[in-house]
Design a protein around this motif. Structure first.
Motif, PDB file in Angstrom:
ATOM      1  N   GLU A   1      35.115  18.190 -17.454  1.00  0.00           N
ATOM      2  CA  GLU A   1      36.480  18.323 -17.989  1.00  0.00           C
ATOM      3  C   GLU A   1      36.689  19.703 -18.609  1.00  0.00           C
ATOM      4  O   GLU A   1      37.750  20.322 -18.438  1.00  0.00           O
ATOM      5  CB  GLU A   1      36.729  17.231 -19.030  1.00  0.00           C
ATOM      6  CG  GLU A   1      36.790  15.822 -18.441  1.00  0.00           C
ATOM      7  CD  GLU A   1      36.823  14.738 -19.503  1.00  0.00           C
ATOM      8  OE1 GLU A   1      36.672  15.081 -20.709  1.00  0.00           O
ATOM      9  OE2 GLU A   1      36.991  13.562 -19.142  1.00  0.00           O
TER      10      GLU A   1
ATOM     11  N   SER B   1      37.008  22.201 -15.851  1.00  0.00           N
ATOM     12  CA  SER B   1      38.339  22.102 -15.233  1.00  0.00           C
ATOM     13  C   SER B   1      39.375  22.858 -16.052  1.00  0.00           C
ATOM     14  O   SER B   1      40.206  23.606 -15.502  1.00  0.00           O
ATOM     15  CB  SER B   1      38.751  20.627 -15.121  1.00  0.00           C
ATOM     16  OG  SER B   1      37.860  19.909 -14.294  1.00  0.00           O
TER      17      SER B   1
ATOM     18  N   THR C   1      40.342  21.264 -10.744  1.00  0.00           N
ATOM     19  CA  THR C   1      39.610  20.044 -11.069  1.00  0.00           C
ATOM     20  C   THR C   1      38.146  20.144 -10.652  1.00  0.00           C
ATOM     21  O   THR C   1      37.839  20.460  -9.507  1.00  0.00           O
ATOM     22  CB  THR C   1      40.243  18.821 -10.369  1.00  0.00           C
ATOM     23  OG1 THR C   1      41.602  18.686 -10.814  1.00  0.00           O
ATOM     24  CG2 THR C   1      39.475  17.546 -10.702  1.00  0.00           C
TER      25      THR C   1
ATOM     26  N   ARG D   1      34.801  17.655 -10.889  1.00  0.00           N
ATOM     27  CA  ARG D   1      34.363  16.297 -11.190  1.00  0.00           C
ATOM     28  C   ARG D   1      32.836  16.270 -11.345  1.00  0.00           C
ATOM     29  O   ARG D   1      32.138  17.110 -10.777  1.00  0.00           O
ATOM     30  CB  ARG D   1      34.774  15.323 -10.082  1.00  0.00           C
ATOM     31  CG  ARG D   1      36.268  15.145  -9.919  1.00  0.00           C
ATOM     32  CD  ARG D   1      36.574  14.072  -8.871  1.00  0.00           C
ATOM     33  NE  ARG D   1      35.996  14.394  -7.575  1.00  0.00           N
ATOM     34  CZ  ARG D   1      35.022  13.707  -6.985  1.00  0.00           C
ATOM     35  NH1 ARG D   1      34.498  12.634  -7.593  1.00  0.00           N
ATOM     36  NH2 ARG D   1      34.566  14.048  -5.807  1.00  0.00           N
TER      37      ARG D   1
END
Length: 294
Positions: free
Chosen positions: A207, A210, A216, A218
């Motif tokens: 996170e 990101s 993004t 993951r």
């Protein structure tokens, strides 16, 4: 004068910068002359497996910073154990007063890979008759910009950590702790567990990545057998891949989670946060992920 081994690595470069800034006489041990010149200070060209070059580099040295990435084991052999114990012996013969060694978090007898290798070296150092201090850092934040942070080809984090939190530390803070021990009387005969200021899961790290990168990222958690298969497909020996997976499972049980006060105790300031690290290294990280995606 201080001899800094591993001087072109993430910790060594930071340590050389700090010692130079503080006006402390230091010599870098490098294998490549061009990289030595790029450091901007005194250096000696040598190799851990070349005793003559090590003896020459230790000439006039009072304190030794012992660090260096261990080579990948071959047939169970850990070259780092042979190399670093030989340097400790050479330091004793050269009249060095004290060694500050970088180890790993909770090195222990019988540990896999670096955990067991560093434990053997620590024992040799403690029995050498030299003054010593040992730094046992948690995982390096720099692993996320050196290609060792387990990014997949599509730029996601992969591992087998589950929901375990890791107190990653910035190598700049490891260097700052080493500088304190190398230039003063503190820490003789002591081992210091070094961590960052907070323990983060890899989902939380994804996170933060990101947010820093504006895209993004993951975290993909793999079962141990899938991780072993992925590592062996990249050319790692099966036993080495299995050891890595076992170490990650240990992390998943929370072994590296706790934070410590050692960085503040040694340097007088709080360790850098992961957000601080990302701000400083955003461009390097973005370039790494672009290269991984090609």
């Amino acid at each position: 004068m201080i001899l800094v081994t591993g001087a072109t690595g993430s910790i060594g470069r930071a340590l050389m910068r700090q010692l130079r800034h503080d006006g402390v006489a230091a010599r870098a041990l490098v294998r490549d002359e061009a990289k030595g010149r790029a450091l901007g200070g005194e250096f000696a060209v040598g190799d851990f497996d070349d005793p003559r070059s090590i003896a020459a580099a230790l000439n006039g040295i009072d304190r030794l910073f012992l660090n260096g990435a261990g080579a990948q084991p071959a047939d169970g052999e850990q070259p780092m154990v042979r190399q670093q114990t030989a340097i400790i012996d050479a330091a004793r013969a050269a009249g060095v007063d004290r060694v500050v060694k970088v180890s790993v978090w909770h090195a222990h007898e019988g540990g896999r890979l670096a955990e067991g290798a560093h434990w053997q070296i620590e024992q040799h150092l403690k029995g050498s008759g030299l003054g010593w201090s040992v730094l046992q850092p948690s995982g390096f934040m720099q692993n996320f910009v050196t290609g060792q942070g387990s990014f997949s080809a599509d730029g996601n984090l992969v591992g087998a950590y589950g929901d375990a939190a890791i107190s990653y530390i910035d190598c700049e803070d490891i260097a700052a702790c080493a500088a304190t021990l190398l230039t003063g009387p503190r820490g003789d005969g002591e081992t210091f567990l070094l961590s960052g200021p907070q323990a983060l899961t890899h989902t939380q790290i994804a996170e933060k990545l990101s947010a820093a990168l504006g895209r993004t990222v993951r975290y993909v958690n793999l079962p141990a057998d899938e991780l072993v298969a992925a590592l062996t497909s990249q050319g790692l020996p099966p036993q080495f891949a299995e050891d890595v997976a076992v170490l990650m499972q240990g992390v998943a049980r929370g072994v590296p989670a706790p934070t410590t006060t050692a960085v503040r105790d040694l340097t007088g300031r709080a360790p850098r946060t992961f957000d601080d690290f990302l701000t400083a290294h955003r461009e390097d990280l973005a370039a790494l992920l672009v290269a991984a995606h090609r």
